[in-house]
Structure formats: structure tokens, C-alpha cells
Design an enzyme around this catalytic site. Structure first.
Site, mmCIF file in Angstrom:
data_model
loop_
_atom_site.group_PDB
_atom_site.id
_atom_site.type_symbol
_atom_site.label_atom_id
_atom_site.label_comp_id
_atom_site.label_asym_id
_atom_site.label_seq_id
_atom_site.Cartn_x
_atom_site.Cartn_y
_atom_site.Cartn_z
ATOM 1 N N SER A 1 -47.956 -12.302 44.879
ATOM 2 C CA SER A 1 -47.460 -12.685 43.613
ATOM 3 C C SER A 1 -46.099 -12.181 43.499
ATOM 4 O O SER A 1 -46.112 -10.849 43.346
ATOM 5 C CB SER A 1 -48.259 -12.472 42.246
ATOM 6 O OG SER A 1 -47.155 -12.553 41.140
ATOM 7 N N HIS B 1 -47.119 -16.898 45.812
ATOM 8 C CA HIS B 1 -47.654 -17.366 44.581
ATOM 9 C C HIS B 1 -46.469 -16.889 43.405
ATOM 10 O O HIS B 1 -45.880 -15.747 43.394
ATOM 11 C CB HIS B 1 -48.779 -16.507 44.126
ATOM 12 C CG HIS B 1 -49.453 -16.832 42.997
ATOM 13 N ND1 HIS B 1 -50.348 -17.868 42.488
ATOM 14 C CD2 HIS B 1 -49.387 -16.304 41.337
ATOM 15 C CE1 HIS B 1 -50.870 -17.928 41.470
ATOM 16 N NE2 HIS B 1 -50.091 -16.945 40.783
ATOM 17 N N ASP C 1 -45.269 -17.033 39.517
ATOM 18 C CA ASP C 1 -45.671 -17.115 38.221
ATOM 19 C C ASP C 1 -44.725 -17.506 37.241
ATOM 20 O O ASP C 1 -43.714 -16.720 36.984
ATOM 21 C CB ASP C 1 -46.371 -15.748 37.920
ATOM 22 C CG ASP C 1 -47.600 -15.308 38.707
ATOM 23 O OD1 ASP C 1 -48.462 -16.163 38.525
ATOM 24 O OD2 ASP C 1 -47.615 -14.334 39.223
ATOM 25 N N MET D 1 -43.684 -17.997 33.127
ATOM 26 C CA MET D 1 -44.097 -17.735 31.988
ATOM 27 C C MET D 1 -43.254 -18.013 31.052
ATOM 28 O O MET D 1 -41.952 -17.865 31.267
ATOM 29 C CB MET D 1 -44.762 -16.158 31.850
ATOM 30 C CG MET D 1 -45.636 -15.471 33.045
ATOM 31 S SD MET D 1 -45.925 -14.018 32.689
ATOM 32 C CE MET D 1 -46.849 -13.794 34.154
ATOM 33 N N HIS E 1 -47.812 -21.454 39.663
ATOM 34 C CA HIS E 1 -48.696 -21.141 38.508
ATOM 35 C C HIS E 1 -47.845 -21.033 37.201
ATOM 36 O O HIS E 1 -47.259 -20.246 36.918
ATOM 37 C CB HIS E 1 -49.301 -19.490 38.886
ATOM 38 C CG HIS E 1 -50.196 -19.255 37.835
ATOM 39 N ND1 HIS E 1 -50.917 -18.031 37.597
ATOM 40 C CD2 HIS E 1 -51.192 -20.052 36.765
ATOM 41 C CE1 HIS E 1 -51.647 -18.190 36.526
ATOM 42 N NE2 HIS E 1 -51.680 -19.221 36.278
ATOM 43 N N MET F 1 -47.973 -20.885 33.532
ATOM 44 C CA MET F 1 -48.381 -20.322 32.192
ATOM 45 C C MET F 1 -47.228 -20.631 31.321
ATOM 46 O O MET F 1 -46.639 -19.948 30.630
ATOM 47 C CB MET F 1 -48.454 -18.866 32.572
ATOM 48 C CG MET F 1 -49.693 -18.630 33.174
ATOM 49 S SD MET F 1 -49.609 -16.830 33.898
ATOM 50 C CE MET F 1 -48.349 -17.108 35.319
ATOM 51 N N MET G 1 -58.776 -16.921 36.651
ATOM 52 C CA MET G 1 -57.988 -15.683 36.116
ATOM 53 C C MET G 1 -58.912 -14.646 36.170
ATOM 54 O O MET G 1 -59.943 -14.713 35.326
ATOM 55 C CB MET G 1 -57.317 -16.106 34.836
ATOM 56 C CG MET G 1 -56.143 -17.079 34.843
ATOM 57 S SD MET G 1 -54.689 -16.723 36.049
ATOM 58 C CE MET G 1 -54.371 -15.221 35.596
ATOM 59 N N GLY H 1 -50.475 -13.303 31.894
ATOM 60 C CA GLY H 1 -48.855 -12.712 31.295
ATOM 61 C C GLY H 1 -48.417 -11.466 31.808
ATOM 62 O O GLY H 1 -47.416 -11.365 31.725
ATOM 63 N N PHE H 2 -49.253 -10.611 32.319
ATOM 64 C CA PHE H 2 -48.645 -9.569 32.965
ATOM 65 C C PHE H 2 -49.551 -9.137 34.262
ATOM 66 O O PHE H 2 -50.664 -9.492 34.438
ATOM 67 C CB PHE H 2 -48.885 -8.114 32.123
ATOM 68 C CG PHE H 2 -48.338 -8.444 30.728
ATOM 69 C CD1 PHE H 2 -46.870 -8.204 30.452
ATOM 70 C CD2 PHE H 2 -49.096 -8.997 29.675
ATOM 71 C CE1 PHE H 2 -46.493 -8.590 29.432
ATOM 72 C CE2 PHE H 2 -48.521 -9.390 28.424
ATOM 73 C CZ PHE H 2 -46.937 -9.108 28.317
ATOM 74 N N GLY H 3 -48.764 -8.341 35.257
ATOM 75 C CA GLY H 3 -49.248 -7.740 36.358
ATOM 76 C C GLY H 3 -49.809 -6.551 36.233
ATOM 77 O O GLY H 3 -49.673 -6.000 35.178
ATOM 78 N N GLY H 4 -50.561 -6.138 37.185
ATOM 79 C CA GLY H 4 -50.928 -4.797 37.189
ATOM 80 C C GLY H 4 -52.239 -4.538 36.187
ATOM 81 O O GLY H 4 -52.404 -3.396 35.746
ATOM 82 N N ASP I 1 -56.755 -14.890 40.517
ATOM 83 C CA ASP I 1 -55.438 -14.260 40.109
ATOM 84 C C ASP I 1 -55.677 -13.130 39.153
ATOM 85 O O ASP I 1 -56.180 -13.514 38.145
ATOM 86 C CB ASP I 1 -54.865 -15.637 39.728
ATOM 87 C CG ASP I 1 -53.196 -15.132 39.367
ATOM 88 O OD1 ASP I 1 -52.996 -13.978 39.862
ATOM 89 O OD2 ASP I 1 -52.598 -15.801 38.950
ATOM 90 N N GLY J 1 -55.705 -8.467 39.422
ATOM 91 C CA GLY J 1 -56.589 -7.439 39.564
ATOM 92 C C GLY J 1 -57.270 -7.333 40.940
ATOM 93 O O GLY J 1 -58.159 -6.541 41.299
ATOM 94 N N GLY K 1 -50.570 -8.972 43.235
ATOM 95 C CA GLY K 1 -49.139 -8.621 43.121
ATOM 96 C C GLY K 1 -49.081 -7.337 43.476
ATOM 97 O O GLY K 1 -48.433 -6.919 44.383
ATOM 98 N N SER K 2 -49.586 -6.391 42.637
ATOM 99 C CA SER K 2 -49.250 -5.072 42.723
ATOM 100 C C SER K 2 -49.840 -4.515 43.736
ATOM 101 O O SER K 2 -49.300 -3.704 44.691
ATOM 102 C CB SER K 2 -49.610 -4.080 41.498
ATOM 103 O OG SER K 2 -50.442 -4.984 40.450
HETATM 104 C C1 DX5 Z 1 -50.726 -12.811 35.806
HETATM 105 C C2 DX5 Z 1 -50.352 -13.528 36.887
HETATM 106 C C3 DX5 Z 1 -50.681 -13.050 38.393
HETATM 107 C C4 DX5 Z 1 -50.307 -11.549 38.480
HETATM 108 C C5 DX5 Z 1 -51.109 -10.794 39.451
HETATM 109 O O1 DX5 Z 1 -50.407 -13.476 34.670
HETATM 110 O O2 DX5 Z 1 -50.583 -14.871 37.115
HETATM 111 O O3 DX5 Z 1 -50.489 -13.802 39.311
HETATM 112 O O4 DX5 Z 1 -49.062 -11.426 38.983
HETATM 113 O O5 DX5 Z 1 -50.924 -9.556 39.297
HETATM 114 P P1 DX5 Z 1 -51.613 -8.450 39.786
HETATM 115 O O6 DX5 Z 1 -52.133 -8.732 40.987
HETATM 116 O O7 DX5 Z 1 -50.821 -7.047 39.822
HETATM 117 O O8 DX5 Z 1 -52.912 -8.282 38.824
HETATM 118 ZN ZN ZN Z 2 -50.649 -16.058 38.747
#
Ligand code: DX5
Ligand code: ZN
Length: 229
Positions: A12, A37, A39, A41, A70, A72, A141, A146-149, A177, A179, A199-200
Site C-alpha cells: 500500500s 495497492h 488507498d 480516502m 481501494h 474509502m 479489512m 483510515g490509517f496505516g500502521g 488489508d 496489519g 503498507g508499513s
Molecule cells: C487502511 C488502508 C490499508 C493500509 C494498510 O485504511 O486501506 O491499505 O494502508 O497499512 P498497514 O499495512 O500499515 O496496516
Molecule cells: Zn487499502
């Protein structure tokens, strides 16, 4: 895009350098990722804002493989044509984003894209009963979007197993998607997922100037997932 159930790693770019998306996409593909991927938002469906179709169109030439978008956002329907024109291969919309997901999925396929259906952690798989013949991918999900990490929500693993059984022989990808790491990837791979968004866990320790860690991270997640099969 030919269908298969092999493990695919989809970094991501939410965790990439936002000032250098083109180079980041080239770097992760050179380091062995399968899909990219993206994202989107809107600060309304989710409490965060990223970017829209113009950014997707700008990064498209830097991606050789699958661009997995994706969404959102709510509403979705007024923007489908724009994301298709931006070059999305897969467009995923959230079941929770509006009252007419059936129409939304028809519109995505009608725009020439693969149709993805994303579901939040609180949404039961039974809600997909009458939609599985209309989708090419279900995105489960494993965090609240909404957020990575964020931390992987373990209760979703049994949902993936149920979904895998419901899909049967249909050519429908199961994407995870949120964690995803080398520790959580085996759980969802064993339950039947084939597309792992991370992502992270992919971008950690690396940069465009030093992209070897991206490759090591991708290989670690893939190896852990494959070992669980
Ligand atoms: C969350 C996003 C994910 C996110 C995943 O809303 O849809 O794609 O970036 O990030 P990690 O892998 O850090 O959880
Ligand atoms: Zn995503």
C-alpha cells in the site's frame, strides 16, 4: 489479469513517500511486489484524506502490473468513471459506503474494471450472500479503514475462512488489508486469502534511494504466507 490463487503481495503506497509516488511504485515492483495497492480516502467515509483520480492517473505510468484501487469514499458511484479512466485495474468499493452496493458493483464492471468489494471488521460475511457472483475480489479489512500502521484484528481470520468456503469455485480473490506482517500473513493465507496488502510492513527500513529493504520485507511476508499453505 489472469486469475490464480497464488499468494500476491500488494504494497500500500499509503506508507510510501507521498512526494515521490512514481519512484516508489517503480521501486516496489523492481523489488518483487505483485500488485500496487492505492488507498483513496475522502475524510467522510473514513476520518482521513489521501488523494483522488488525478493522482491515480499520474502514478499509472509508473506501474507495470496491477493497479488495485481501494476506495474509502462515499458516495462511490459519481467517481467510478474517473478512477477507471485513471487506469485502475481493480476498483474496490465498501459495502458500508451506501445503500446501493449492487448497483456500484455493476457500474465498476461496466466501466471495464475488475470489481472489488471491501468489508469493514464489523460487517458479517453473510452480507455477501447475494453479491459473490458480481465480484472479482473481496477485501476483508483486518483494521478499521483510515490509517496505516494499525494492529491486525484477529477476529477476522475466521471470517476469511467462512468467506473462502462461500466463494467455492468462483474466480474471486480474497484480499486482506490492514496489519499484515510476516507474523499475521500465515494466519490469513491458511484461511484462504491470496492477495496480501501491506503498507508499513513493506516500506519499513527502506526508501527510494535504498529500496533493498522493500524486497527483503516482501520476500519475508511471501515466505511466511506460503509456508502456511
Ligand atoms: C487502511 C488502508 C490499508 C493500509 C494498510 O485504511 O486501506 O491499505 O494502508 O497499512 P498497514 O499495512 O500499515 O496496516
Ligand atoms: Zn487499502
Amino acid at each position: 489479469m489472469t486469475f490464480n490463487r497464488k499468494i500476491k503481495i500488494a504494497p500500500s503506497i499509503l506508507a510510501a513517500d507521498f512526494a515521490d509516488f512514481g519512484a516508489e511504485c517503480r521501486a516496489i515492483e523492481a523489488q518483487g511486489c505483485d500488485w500496487v495497492h492505492v488507498d483513496v480516502m475522502d475524510g467522510h467515509f473514513v476520518p482521513n484524506i489521501t488523494f483522488g483520480p488525478a493522482t491515480c492517473a499520474a502514478i499509472r505510468p509508473h506501474i507495470k502490473g496491477v493497479m488495485d484501487v481501494h476506495l474509502m469514499i462515499a458516495p462511490v458511484d459519481p467517481y467510478i468513471e474517473a478512477f477507471a479512466a485513471a487506469g485502475a485495474d481493480v476498483i474496490s468499493a465498501h459495502l458500508e459506503a451506501g445503500p446501493h452496493i449492487h448497483r456500484t458493483l455493476q457500474a465498476i464492471r461496466g466501466a471495464g474494471c475488475k470489481a472489488g468489494l471491501a468489508i469493514n471488521p464489523g460487517t458479517p460475511v453473510e452480507a455477501l450472500d447475494y453479491l459473490l457472483d458480481m465480484v472479482d475480489l473481496v477485501c476483508v479489512m483486518t483494521v478499521n479503514p483510515g490509517f496505516g500502521g494499525q494492529k491486525f484484528i484477529h477476529s477476522q481470520v475466521s471470517k476469511v475462512a467462512k468467506l473462502r468456503a462461500m466463494i467455492g469455485d468462483r474466480p474471486v480473490h480474497i484480499e486482506i488489508d490492514g496489519g499484515v506482517t510476516a507474523d499475521t500473513a500465515p494466519l490469513v493465507a491458511a484461511a484462504g486469502a491470496d492477495v496480501l496488502v501491506a503498507g508499513s510492513a513493506v516500506f519499513k527500513g527502506g526508501s527510494v534511494a535504498n529500496s533493498a529493504p522493500y524486497g527483503a520485507n516482501i520476500r519475508a511476508i511471501r515466505a511466511a504466507a506460503e509456508a502456511a499453505l
